[in-house]
Enzyme design. Structure first.
Site, PDB file in Angstrom:
ATOM      1  N   ASP A  52     -81.309  80.027 120.495  1.00 36.57           N
ATOM      2  CA  ASP A  52     -81.358  78.666 120.805  1.00 36.57           C
ATOM      3  C   ASP A  52     -82.850  77.661 120.806  1.00 36.57           C
ATOM      4  O   ASP A  52     -82.660  76.499 120.710  1.00 36.57           O
ATOM      5  CB  ASP A  52     -80.448  78.286 121.904  1.00 36.57           C
ATOM      6  CG  ASP A  52     -81.058  78.917 123.134  1.00 36.57           C
ATOM      7  OD1 ASP A  52     -82.278  79.621 123.160  1.00 36.57           O
ATOM      8  OD2 ASP A  52     -80.303  79.187 124.188  1.00 36.57           O
ATOM      9  N   ASP A  57     -87.360  80.628 118.873  1.00 36.26           N
ATOM     10  CA  ASP A  57     -86.318  81.679 118.218  1.00 36.26           C
ATOM     11  C   ASP A  57     -86.318  81.738 116.591  1.00 36.26           C
ATOM     12  O   ASP A  57     -85.815  82.590 116.234  1.00 36.26           O
ATOM     13  CB  ASP A  57     -85.069  81.493 118.801  1.00 36.26           C
ATOM     14  CG  ASP A  57     -84.841  82.020 120.312  1.00 36.26           C
ATOM     15  OD1 ASP A  57     -85.666  82.678 120.828  1.00 36.26           O
ATOM     16  OD2 ASP A  57     -84.041  81.447 120.970  1.00 36.26           O
ATOM     17  N   ASP A  86     -77.875  86.645 123.019  1.00 37.82           N
ATOM     18  CA  ASP A  86     -78.480  86.109 124.425  1.00 37.82           C
ATOM     19  C   ASP A  86     -77.237  86.413 125.184  1.00 37.82           C
ATOM     20  O   ASP A  86     -75.804  86.578 124.877  1.00 37.82           O
ATOM     21  CB  ASP A  86     -78.623  84.625 124.192  1.00 37.82           C
ATOM     22  CG  ASP A  86     -79.874  84.407 123.297  1.00 37.82           C
ATOM     23  OD1 ASP A  86     -80.800  85.053 123.420  1.00 37.82           O
ATOM     24  OD2 ASP A  86     -80.036  83.293 122.713  1.00 37.82           O
TER      25      ASP A  86
END
Length: 966
Positions: free
Chosen positions: A681, A685, A345
């Site tokens: 997170d 996910d 990310d």
């Protein structure tokens, strides 16, 4: 607290007020710290009963459960019994020595296993679950095991519920209760009282320990903890989780069994040969021969390899934890060495996650804001588009100021001011974060992005108390990664006949729901041309590396609010207010980490929900991709599987993606043979984290669900920590190979010495004139070699520091065995050298054989014994690499040199201390003898260095040949 009257089974039938009174708590303020501590002492910790603890004495006795050790002890006991009968010496030295060595081995094994257990326990403590709780009116995070009945907890999407609790406030809450009820679909929850008896799955006003929140958020009153929870009731029926076994441990167990079969066969052949050829004429001699055979098997079979690997893995994982990476599953350590891609990310991992609002753009202009962090201090200035400068006198002020008509810029007033304040009001109200001030300064409980919006509102003079008084929240539609929006519904104290809808989210997603735009205090239709202008402004913010959010509102009749909460139908015909641009600067260490990853043959990939332009700017700054090639989630949905497989091999930046897109990317990369470490997170996910080869969850911003799905958790949410974990993982695996190389080559050397010593006895002088075979080494000496050389030096190799080359070589090939063919060659090569050298020393010490000598049998055996130990100590330097010279970083491992020195001192003691001489049948050696032993033993170092030099030259020639091919 009248808990006896408030049985947890009927908590769902009690009103919130009744329960609060019974548990002596305040639903707004929670318990005080003092009361919470008192209840913790009274009711115990919020945890299920631990399994039966194995006493230490049982763990110690378990060290003697090996069949070979038991046989050795039985044979030694018989030998001691024969001594009692015959009394040929003052003491049964051999029996005492064997018992002592076996005992020392057991003590070392016990200490080693205890350290491994302690290391694993420490890791569990580091990854302990936490819970959000209100105590003394302050929201805080505590270890979940410290929750007590009466606590007020806060749960939100992605949280694992830490205790059974009665809901007192909910917002679109849904939980998954499959673990308790078998219901696979999420269950909607509310606070409504249930009067009649209800089954567990129908208690919609309760949440249960061990289940997870899939949507929304809530406040709840804890009514049961630990074994008193519903999960605690069925804990006894749950299957015990077997100890985690890695592929590495399984492979080593297989190698150990294979070597065991070979060594046992050799031992049987050797014993049979001695009995048939050596004229064994008494029970005592027969027992000695059997002891020798069993001792050879005990010394040579590496039955403790899996346990040693566990210890090295656990200690290595502790080092990783000190570098902010907590490994939840040991197999991940092995996989880290094979990782070819790190898919990360952007926000908080590659960037600092210290959001600060810099820009607010509305229909009437652009406003710049200064300041850093979460302190509500900073200046608010109007931005002039004419000369691209900020005017020092255009500060936001309360009193209106007349501005000259010909001057650009000016003070913030009129239409711009109204739009600006409305934008920040919406941003503040459509947030769940809490801005707090304590002795450590300003901090945010909740999402950092929402925290930045609240801070911006305070800088602009939009105060929380005034907003709370005017805009009471009555409902909420939480953010979802699919909608990319969050909406709250409020009563306007000034116009109670209407409800206000406040929405924030991704600008492009929000514009699709807007039909109007706020211009001053007017509402105008949003034309296609104006939509295009707003999207262009959004892209301009992205080129400045600003993360942007859009804000909008609408007014609806008060009767539009439904009792069961807001739904997506209210997110249409919105009035667009403006764009808010936030800066989240890249981490300084991330650029170096990206460079280090690339040097190690690992390709970094950025996957973000942000604007494509913002993603490419940050990616270019960090060195992830310089070609500005980016693929959006919308584009991914248009690709076929073949096109997707080709795309993921070429593109390293993905923007505007949702969790489902992450899963597609992972699967496509895996189809291409890649080994992926994927960060995540959010609750959604979890599938991508589970599917990836190494799931990496965020310890700060991550949800409980994502952490449970992950193999590794970052305590600092930092990309650099992933790269550091890869380095540690490679180092751990490299060190395991080092001590395997050392143990196996040394053990093979011992076996070959004994086997060929008996087989070639008449050639090298080990057979007497009357046909008796003299053994190269005695049983006690074999066990001593195993104790001294396989103990401290092997463990010291397990903590060898990482070399500079670790992150300069490509990842280990997927599926590559821990012991490669190249390693087996080196192991066999060293074993043969050790055997040949030791047998030549014996030959040179005895009067008969190829080399004429004049020594006695005890002298020859002592020389062979000493040479074999020194061979092992020289070999430990070889074992640090299959290719690199032993002299590279020769003194980098202080533990290794300490272990070598300790082994050498113990060997000196066994040769010169009188009672040890009796026990191990050794004689004193001269300096000349030591020099001969050391000279012969050192050849294993020089010959292995020569073979490594040849290997390096051949490898270099091969690379040059490939490079020259057209």
């Amino acid at each position: 607290m009248h808990t006896s009257e408030q049985n947890k089974k009927d908590s769902y039938q009690q009103s919130i007020q009744e329960l609060a009174s019974a548990y002596e708590t305040n639903t707004q303020l929670g318990l005080s710290d003092t009361e919470a501590l008192a209840r913790l002492d009274r009711y115990g910790r919020n945890e299920l009963p631990a399994g039966k603890v194995v006493p230490r004495w049982q763990k110690f006795l378990a060290q003697f459960q090996n069949v070979l050790v038991i046989l050795l002890l039985i044979a030694t006991a018989i030998s001691a019994g024969l001594w009692l009968y015959e009394r040929e010496s003052a003491l049964p030295y051999e029996a005492i020595a064997i018992f002592a060595v076996v005992l020392l081995n057991a003590i070392m094994g016990y200490i080693q296993e205890s350290r491994a257990e302690e290391a694993v326990a420490a890791l569990r403590q580091m990854s302990a679950a936490r819970a959000k709780v209100i105590r003394g009116g302050v929201q805080r995070s505590v270890v979940a095991t410290e929750l007590v009945p009466g606590d007020i907890i806060l749960v939100e999407e992605g949280d694992t519920i830490p205790a059974d609790a009665r809901l007192i406030q909910t917002t679109a809450l849904q939980t998954t209760e499959a673990a308790l009820t078998g219901e696979s679909l999420p269950v909607s929850k509310d606070t409504e009282l249930i009067m009649e008896q209800a089954e567990l799955g129908d208690r919609h006003n309760m949440i249960f320990s061990g289940t997870a929140v899939t949507f929304g958020h809530a406040h709840a009153l804890v009514v049961a903890i630990g074994e008193q929870t519903q999960m605690g009731h069925i804990a006894g029926m749950l299957a015990t989780v077997p100890p985690e076994t890695t592929l590495l441990q399984k492979e080593l167990a297989h190698v150990g069994k294979l070597l065991g079969i070979i060594v046992m066969a050799i031992a049987v052949i050797m014993i049979t040969t001695i009995i048939l050829v050596g004229n064994v004429s008494s029970l005592a001699v027969l027992i000695d021969v059997l002891i020798l055979g069993v001792a050879l098997a005990v010394a040579a079979i590496p039955e403790g390899l899996p346990a040693v690997v566990t210890a090295v893995l656990a200690l290595g994982v502790q080092r990783m934890a000190r570098r902010n990476a907590i490994v939840r599953h040991l197999p991940a350590v092995e996989t880290l060495g094979s990782a070819t891609i790190i898919a990360s990310d952007k926000t908080g991992t590659l960037t600092k996650n210290e959001m600060t609002v810099r820009v607010v753009v509305t229909a009437s202009g652009r406003i710049e804001m200064t300041g850093t962090g979460y302190s509500p201090k900073g200046e608010v200035r109007r931005y002039s588009p004419l000369d691209n400068k900020e005017y020092p006198d255009n500060l936001l002020q309360t009193d209106p100021v007349v501005i000259e008509e010909d001057k650009a810029g000016g003070r913030i007033e009129g239409a711009l001011r109204h739009e600006f304040e409305r934008a920040l009001t919406i941003a503040d109200r459509a947030s769940n974060a809490v801005l707090q001030h304590d002795v450590d300064g300003w901090r945010v409980q909740g999402d950092p992005t929402e925290g930045a919006l609240i801070v911006a509102a305070r800088k602009a003079g939009v105060e929380a108390d005034a907003l709370d008084e005017q805009f009471e929240r009555v409902s909420e539609l939480p953010f979802s990664s699919e909608r990319k929006l969050m909406t709250t519904l409020h009563v306007d104290a000034k116009k109670r006949e209407c409800l206000l809808v406040f929405t924030k989210g991704a600008p492009d997603a929000l514009l699709a729901h807007c039909s109007f735009e706020l211009v001053g205090e007017e509402t105008r239709s949003l034309t296609p041309e104006r939509r295009g202008e707003i999207l262009k402004l959004n892209e301009e913010l992205a080129t400045e590396a600003l993360r942007s959010l859009g804000v909008a509102f609408r007014s609806v009749p008060s009767d539009a609010f439904k009792a069961n909460g807001a739904d997506e139908s209210i997110e249409y015909n919105l009035v667009f207010v403006g764009l808010i641009g936030m800066i989240d600067p890249p981490r300084e260490e991330a650029k170096n980490a990206v460079s280090q990853a690339k040097a190690a043959g690992i390709r970094p990939i950025m996957i973000t929900g942000d604007h494509p332009v913002t993603a490419t700017v940050i990616a270019a700054q960090l060195g992830i991709a310089g070609d500005k090639q980016v693929v959006t989630g919308a584009k991914l949905e248009q690709l076929s599987d073949k096109e997707l497989d080709r795309t993921v091999q070429e593109v390293s930046v993905y923007a505007r993606v949702n969790p489902e897109h992450k899963l597609w990317i992972v699967k496509a990369l895996q189809r291409g043979g890649e080994v992926i470490a994927m960060t995540g997170d959010g609750v959604n996910d979890a599938p991508a984290l589970k599917t990836s080869d190494i799931g990496v969850a965020m310890g700060i911003t991550g949800t409980d669900v994502s952490r449970e799905a992950a193999d590794m958790v970052l305590t600092d949410d930092n990309f650099a920590s992933i790269v550091a974990a890869v380095e540690e993982g490679r180092t751990i695996f490299s060190n395991i190979r080092k001590f395997l190389r050392y143990l196996l080559s040394s053990n093979i050397g011992e076996v070959l010495v004994m086997f060929f010593g008996v087989l070639l006895a008449n050639i090298i002088g080990l057979q007497t004139g009357d046909g008796l075979i003299v053994l190269p080494l005695l049983a006690t000496q074999l066990l001593w070699v195993n104790l001294v050389t396989d103990g401290a030096p092997a463990l010291a190799l397990g903590v060898d520091p990482a070399g500079a080359h670790v992150m300069r070589r490509p990842p280990r090939a997927k599926g590559e065995r821990v012991i490669t063919s190249e390693m087996w060659f080196g192991i066999a090569f060293v074993g043969v050298i050790m055997a040949v050298g030791t047998l030549l020393v014996i030959d040179a010490c005895l009067p008969q054989g190829l080399i004429e000598g004049s020594g006695s049998t005890p002298y020859a055996q002592t020389m062979a014994f000493n040479t074999l130990v020194l061979f092992s100590l020289f070999n430990v330097l070889n074992a640090r690499s299959d290719k690199q010279s032993a002299f590279v970083g020769l003194f980098s491992n202080k533990w290794l040199w300490s272990a070598i020195l300790l082994s050498l001192l113990l060997q000196i003691a066994v040769i010169y201390v009188p009672f040890l001489q009796h026990a191990f049948s050794t004689v004193s050696l001269s300096l000349r003898d030591w020099l001969l032993c050391a000279g012969v033993a050192s050849c294993v170092l020089w010959l292995r260095e020569l073979s490594k030099l040849i290997q390096r030259a051949a490898s270099q020639a091969s690379r040059s040949s490939v490079a020259q091919q057209p």
